[in-house]
Design a protein around this motif. Structure first.
Motif, PDB file in Angstrom:
ATOM      1  N   ASP A  14       0.831  -1.202   0.000  1.00 30.05           N
ATOM      2  CA  ASP A  14       0.000   0.000   0.000  1.00 30.05           C
ATOM      3  C   ASP A  14       0.864   1.251   0.000  1.00 30.05           C
ATOM      4  O   ASP A  14       1.913   1.298   0.626  1.00 30.05           O
ATOM      5  N   HIS A  15       0.396   2.269  -0.712  1.00 25.65           N
ATOM      6  CA  HIS A  15       1.006   3.594  -0.651  1.00 25.65           C
ATOM      7  C   HIS A  15       0.333   4.334   0.500  1.00 25.65           C
ATOM      8  O   HIS A  15      -0.886   4.509   0.488  1.00 25.65           O
ATOM      9  N   LYS A  16       1.095   4.762   1.492  1.00 28.83           N
ATOM     10  CA  LYS A  16       0.519   5.507   2.612  1.00 28.83           C
ATOM     11  C   LYS A  16      -0.193   6.747   2.091  1.00 28.83           C
ATOM     12  O   LYS A  16      -1.330   7.018   2.450  1.00 28.83           O
ATOM     13  N   ILE A  17       0.504   7.526   1.268  1.00 31.96           N
ATOM     14  CA  ILE A  17      -0.110   8.636   0.541  1.00 31.96           C
ATOM     15  C   ILE A  17      -0.569   8.026  -0.773  1.00 31.96           C
ATOM     16  O   ILE A  17       0.215   7.358  -1.441  1.00 31.96           O
ATOM     17  N   PRO A  18      -1.811   8.220  -1.176  1.00 33.85           N
ATOM     18  CA  PRO A  18      -2.282   7.599  -2.411  1.00 33.85           C
ATOM     19  C   PRO A  18      -1.321   7.851  -3.585  1.00 33.85           C
ATOM     20  O   PRO A  18      -0.832   8.964  -3.771  1.00 33.85           O
ATOM     21  N   ALA A  19      -1.055   6.793  -4.341  1.00 27.46           N
ATOM     22  CA  ALA A  19      -0.104   6.878  -5.448  1.00 27.46           C
ATOM     23  C   ALA A  19      -0.480   7.982  -6.429  1.00 27.46           C
ATOM     24  O   ALA A  19       0.379   8.734  -6.890  1.00 27.46           O
ATOM     25  N   ARG A  20      -1.759   8.103  -6.759  1.00 25.28           N
ATOM     26  CA  ARG A  20      -2.180   9.115  -7.731  1.00 25.28           C
ATOM     27  C   ARG A  20      -1.865  10.532  -7.247  1.00 25.28           C
ATOM     28  O   ARG A  20      -1.556  11.404  -8.033  1.00 25.28           O
ATOM     29  N   LEU A  21      -1.897  10.742  -5.932  1.00 26.32           N
ATOM     30  CA  LEU A  21      -1.592  12.055  -5.375  1.00 26.32           C
ATOM     31  C   LEU A  21      -0.089  12.319  -5.353  1.00 26.32           C
ATOM     32  O   LEU A  21       0.374  13.367  -5.809  1.00 26.32           O
ATOM     33  N   ILE A  22       0.681  11.393  -4.833  1.00 29.38           N
ATOM     34  CA  ILE A  22       2.113  11.647  -4.706  1.00 29.38           C
ATOM     35  C   ILE A  22       2.775  11.782  -6.072  1.00 29.38           C
ATOM     36  O   ILE A  22       3.657  12.610  -6.262  1.00 29.38           O
ATOM     37  N   VAL A  23       2.316  11.017  -7.053  1.00 31.41           N
ATOM     38  CA  VAL A  23       2.893  11.110  -8.396  1.00 31.41           C
ATOM     39  C   VAL A  23       2.592  12.471  -9.004  1.00 31.41           C
ATOM     40  O   VAL A  23       3.482  13.130  -9.558  1.00 31.41           O
ATOM     41  N   ARG A  24       1.351  12.953  -8.887  1.00 29.81           N
ATOM     42  CA  ARG A  24       1.045  14.252  -9.495  1.00 29.81           C
ATOM     43  C   ARG A  24       1.714  15.407  -8.760  1.00 29.81           C
ATOM     44  O   ARG A  24       2.137  16.375  -9.374  1.00 29.81           O
ATOM     45  N   VAL A  25       1.872  15.302  -7.439  1.00 29.12           N
ATOM     46  CA  VAL A  25       2.585  16.340  -6.689  1.00 29.12           C
ATOM     47  C   VAL A  25       4.058  16.350  -7.094  1.00 29.12           C
ATOM     48  O   VAL A  25       4.644  17.415  -7.318  1.00 29.12           O
ATOM     49  N   CYS A  26       4.655  15.171  -7.220  1.00 33.01           N
ATOM     50  CA  CYS A  26       6.058  15.097  -7.652  1.00 33.01           C
ATOM     51  C   CYS A  26       6.235  15.667  -9.058  1.00 33.01           C
ATOM     52  O   CYS A  26       7.227  16.349  -9.323  1.00 33.01           O
ATOM     53  N   ALA A  97      -3.093  21.320  -4.913  1.00 28.59           N
ATOM     54  CA  ALA A  97      -4.259  22.042  -5.434  1.00 28.59           C
ATOM     55  C   ALA A  97      -4.180  22.270  -6.943  1.00 28.59           C
ATOM     56  O   ALA A  97      -5.201  22.306  -7.617  1.00 28.59           O
ATOM     57  N   SER A  98      -2.976  22.411  -7.475  1.00 33.21           N
ATOM     58  CA  SER A  98      -2.798  22.799  -8.874  1.00 33.21           C
ATOM     59  C   SER A  98      -2.503  21.654  -9.824  1.00 33.21           C
ATOM     60  O   SER A  98      -2.730  21.799 -11.021  1.00 33.21           O
ATOM     61  N   ALA A  99      -1.959  20.581  -9.309  1.00 28.99           N
ATOM     62  CA  ALA A  99      -1.523  19.497 -10.191  1.00 28.99           C
ATOM     63  C   ALA A  99      -2.722  18.840 -10.851  1.00 28.99           C
ATOM     64  O   ALA A  99      -3.741  18.595 -10.201  1.00 28.99           O
ATOM     65  N   PRO A 100      -2.634  18.530 -12.131  1.00 31.55           N
ATOM     66  CA  PRO A 100      -3.730  17.846 -12.816  1.00 31.55           C
ATOM     67  C   PRO A 100      -3.949  16.453 -12.242  1.00 31.55           C
ATOM     68  O   PRO A 100      -3.003  15.815 -11.785  1.00 31.55           O
ATOM     69  N   LEU A 101      -5.183  15.995 -12.262  1.00 38.24           N
ATOM     70  CA  LEU A 101      -5.514  14.688 -11.673  1.00 38.24           C
ATOM     71  C   LEU A 101      -4.997  13.529 -12.500  1.00 38.24           C
ATOM     72  O   LEU A 101      -4.718  12.468 -11.951  1.00 38.24           O
ATOM     73  N   ALA A 102      -4.885  13.661 -13.791  1.00 36.82           N
ATOM     74  CA  ALA A 102      -4.473  12.545 -14.651  1.00 36.82           C
ATOM     75  C   ALA A 102      -3.042  12.148 -14.330  1.00 36.82           C
ATOM     76  O   ALA A 102      -2.174  12.983 -14.158  1.00 36.82           O
ATOM     77  N   VAL A 103      -2.832  10.849 -14.257  1.00 36.15           N
ATOM     78  CA  VAL A 103      -1.484  10.311 -14.009  1.00 36.15           C
ATOM     79  C   VAL A 103      -1.009   9.609 -15.250  1.00 36.15           C
ATOM     80  O   VAL A 103      -1.703   8.999 -15.958  1.00 36.15           O
TER      81      VAL A 103
END
Length: 103
Positions: A14-26, A97-103
């Motif tokens: 498991d990703h502690k921080i959801p993968a879709r979130l951490i990838v888009r923030v990075c 807040a700004s990063a697009p949702l699409a991964v």
């Protein structure tokens, strides 16, 4: 053992921080510019969970504020990029807040 209940054998990586979130923030922060999935494999963001605990976590994770966890996990990488500790929260909140949702 499951990192949540400490009773059942872990069966899910498991990703502690959801993968879709951490990838888009990075991506937004340009922390791993040569890696399409930058942030996905950060070991500090991984844990073993049982199926039951993973399902419970997944149901509520969209309602959580991940700012403190993002700072904990991404802080070392941000310092390497020259982002001062006092600027990290501001940059992460802006990125989330700004990063697009699409991964």
């Amino acid at each position: 053992m499951c990192a949540e209940c400490h009773i059942t054998t872990s069966a899910v990586a498991d990703h502690k921080i959801p993968a879709r979130l951490i990838v888009r923030v990075c991506r937004w922060l340009k922390l791993f510019p040569l890696d399409r999935w930058g942030g996905f494999y950060i070991r500090a963001n991984m844990q073993g969970l049982s199926h039951s605990c993973h399902n419970k976590k997944t149901k509520v994770e969209d309602t959580q504020d991940w700012t403190d966890e993002l700072i904990r996990v991404l802080g070392p990488f941000m310092r390497d990029k020259g982002i001062a500790d006092d600027q990290q929260r501001e940059r992460i909140v802006e990125a989330a807040a700004s990063a697009p949702l699409a991964v």
